[in-house]
Design an enzyme around this catalytic site. Structure first.
Site, short mmCIF file in Angstrom:
data_model
loop_
_atom_site.label_atom_id
_atom_site.label_comp_id
_atom_site.label_asym_id
_atom_site.label_seq_id
_atom_site.Cartn_x
_atom_site.Cartn_y
_atom_site.Cartn_z
CB SER A 12 -0.89 0.00 1.24
OG SER A 12 -1.39 1.30 1.45
CG HIS A 37 -3.89 -1.64 -1.50
ND1 HIS A 37 -5.03 -2.35 -1.82
CD2 HIS A 37 -4.25 -0.83 -0.46
CE1 HIS A 37 -6.01 -2.00 -1.01
NE2 HIS A 37 -5.57 -1.06 -0.18
CG ASP A 39 -5.07 2.49 0.80
OD1 ASP A 39 -6.01 1.67 0.76
OD2 ASP A 39 -3.93 2.20 1.20
CG MET A 41 -8.41 7.20 2.45
SD MET A 41 -7.61 7.20 4.06
CE MET A 41 -6.67 5.67 3.96
CG HIS A 70 -9.24 0.10 -0.32
ND1 HIS A 70 -8.59 -0.07 0.89
CD2 HIS A 70 -10.57 0.07 -0.03
CE1 HIS A 70 -9.49 -0.19 1.86
NE2 HIS A 70 -10.69 -0.10 1.33
CG MET A 72 -11.19 3.18 2.22
SD MET A 72 -9.59 3.17 3.05
CE MET A 72 -8.53 3.31 1.61
CG MET A 141 -11.53 -2.74 5.37
SD MET A 141 -10.00 -2.34 4.48
CE MET A 141 -9.04 -1.46 5.72
CG ASP A 179 -6.04 -2.78 3.29
OD1 ASP A 179 -4.96 -2.52 3.84
OD2 ASP A 179 -6.69 -1.95 2.61
C1 DX5 Z 1 -6.15 1.68 5.65
C2 DX5 Z 1 -5.76 1.35 4.23
C3 DX5 Z 1 -4.65 0.39 4.14
C4 DX5 Z 1 -3.36 0.85 4.79
C5 DX5 Z 1 -2.65 -0.39 5.26
O1 DX5 Z 1 -7.30 2.40 5.67
O2 DX5 Z 1 -6.85 0.82 3.52
O3 DX5 Z 1 -4.41 -0.04 2.80
O4 DX5 Z 1 -2.52 1.56 3.95
O5 DX5 Z 1 -1.53 0.00 5.98
P1 DX5 Z 1 -0.91 -0.94 7.12
O6 DX5 Z 1 -0.42 -2.18 6.41
O7 DX5 Z 1 0.18 -0.10 7.67
O8 DX5 Z 1 -2.00 -1.24 8.09
ZN ZN Z 2 -6.41 -0.18 1.54
#
Ligand code: DX5
Ligand code: ZN
Length: 223
Positions: A12, A37, A39, A41, A70, A72, A141, A179
Site C-alpha cells: 500500500s 494497492h 488507497d 480517501m 481501494h 474509501m 478490512m 488489508d
Molecule cells: C487503511 C488502508 C490500508 C493501509 C494499510 O485504511 O486501507 O491499505 O494503507 O496499511 P498498514 O499495512 O500499515 O495497516
Molecule cells: Zn487499503
C-alpha cells in the site's frame, strides 16, 4: 504458490515516501510485489484524505504492476468507472458506502477491471450474501479504514475463514484480499485462513529496505 493458490503481495503506497514514489515502487517490484494497492480517501467516508485520479493516472503509466484502487469514499459509484479509465486493473468499493453495489460492480467490470467489495471490521459477512456472486474479490478490512500503521484486529483471521467457507459452499471463484496491520507475524495465519491478496503498508514502506520487506513477508506467508 501455496497449495495451488497464487499469493499476491500488494504494497500500500499510503505509507510510502511520496517524493520518491517511482523509486519505491521499483524496489517493491524487485522484492516480488505483484499488485500495487492504492488507497483513495475522501475525508467523509473515512476521516482522512489521500490521493485520487491524477496520481493514479501517472502511476499507471509509470509501472507495469497492476493497480488495485481501494475506494474509501462515499457514493463510490460516482467515480468507480473513472478509476478504471485512469488505469486501475482492480477497483473495490465498500458495502457500507454504496446503496447501489450491484450497479457499481457491473460498471467496474464493463469498464474492464476486476470488481471488489470491501467489508469493515464491524460489518457482517451476511451483508455480502446477495452481492458475492457479482464480485471478483472481497476485501476484508483487518483495521478500521482511514490510516496506515494500525494494529491488526485478530478476529479478522476467523472472518476470512468464514468467508472462504461461504465462497466454497456457493462454488464461486471469488478471491479474498486482506488489508490492515499485516506483518511478518500474522501473514501466515491470514494466508492459511484463505486470504490470497495481501496488502501491507507500514510493514513494507516503514521498513528500512522495502525490497527486502516484501521478500520477508512472502517467506513468512509460506510458514
Ligand atoms: C487503511 C488502508 C490500508 C493501509 C494499510 O485504511 O486501507 O491499505 O494503507 O496499511 P498498514 O499495512 O500499515 O495497516
Ligand atoms: Zn487499503
Amino acid at each position: 504458490m501455496i497449495s495451488g493458490r497464487t499469493i499476491d503481495i500488494a504494497p500500500s503506497i499510503l505509507s510510502a515516501d511520496f517524493s520518491r514514489l517511482g523509486e519505491q515502487i521499483e524496489a517493491v517490484k524487485r522484492g516480488g510485489a505483484t499488485i500495487l494497492h492504492f488507497d483513495v480517501m475522501d475525508g467523509h467516508f473515512v476521516p482522512n484524505l489521500t490521493v485520487g485520479l491524477p496520481v493514479l493516472k501517472s502511476l499507471a503509466r509509470a509501472t507495469e504492476l497492476p493497480i488495485d484502487a481501494h475506494l474509501m469514499i462515499s457514493e463510490p459509484g460516482r467515480y468507480a468507472q473513472q478509476f478504471v479509465e485512469a488505469g486501475a486493473k482492480m477497483v473495490s468499493v465498500h458495502v457500507e458506502a454504496d446503496a447501489h453495489l450491484h450497479r457499481t460492480l457491473a460498471a467496474i467490470k464493463a469498464a474492464g477491471a476486476q470488481a471488489g467489495v470491501v467489508v469493515n471490521p464491524a460489518t457482517s459477512l451476511e451483508s455480502l450474501s446477495d452481492v458475492l456472486q457479482f464480485a471478483d474479490y472481497v476485501l476484508v478490512m483487518s483495521v478500521n479504514p482511514g490510516f496506515g500503521g494500525q494494529k491488526f484486529i485478530d478476529a479478522s483471521v476467523e472472518k476470512v475463514s468464514r468467508l472462504r467457507n461461504m465462497i466454497r459452499e456457493r462454488k464461486l471463484t471469488t478471491r479474498i484480499e486482506i488489508d490492515g496491520g499485516i506483518d511478518q507475524e500474522n501473514i501466515a495465519a491470514v494466508v492459511a485462513a484463505g486470504a490470497e491478496i495481501i496488502v501491507a503498508g507500514s510493514a513494507i514502506f516503514g521498513a528500512s529496505d522495502p525490497e527486502a520487506a516484501v521478500k520477508d513477508l512472502r517467506a513468512a506467508a509460506a510458514h
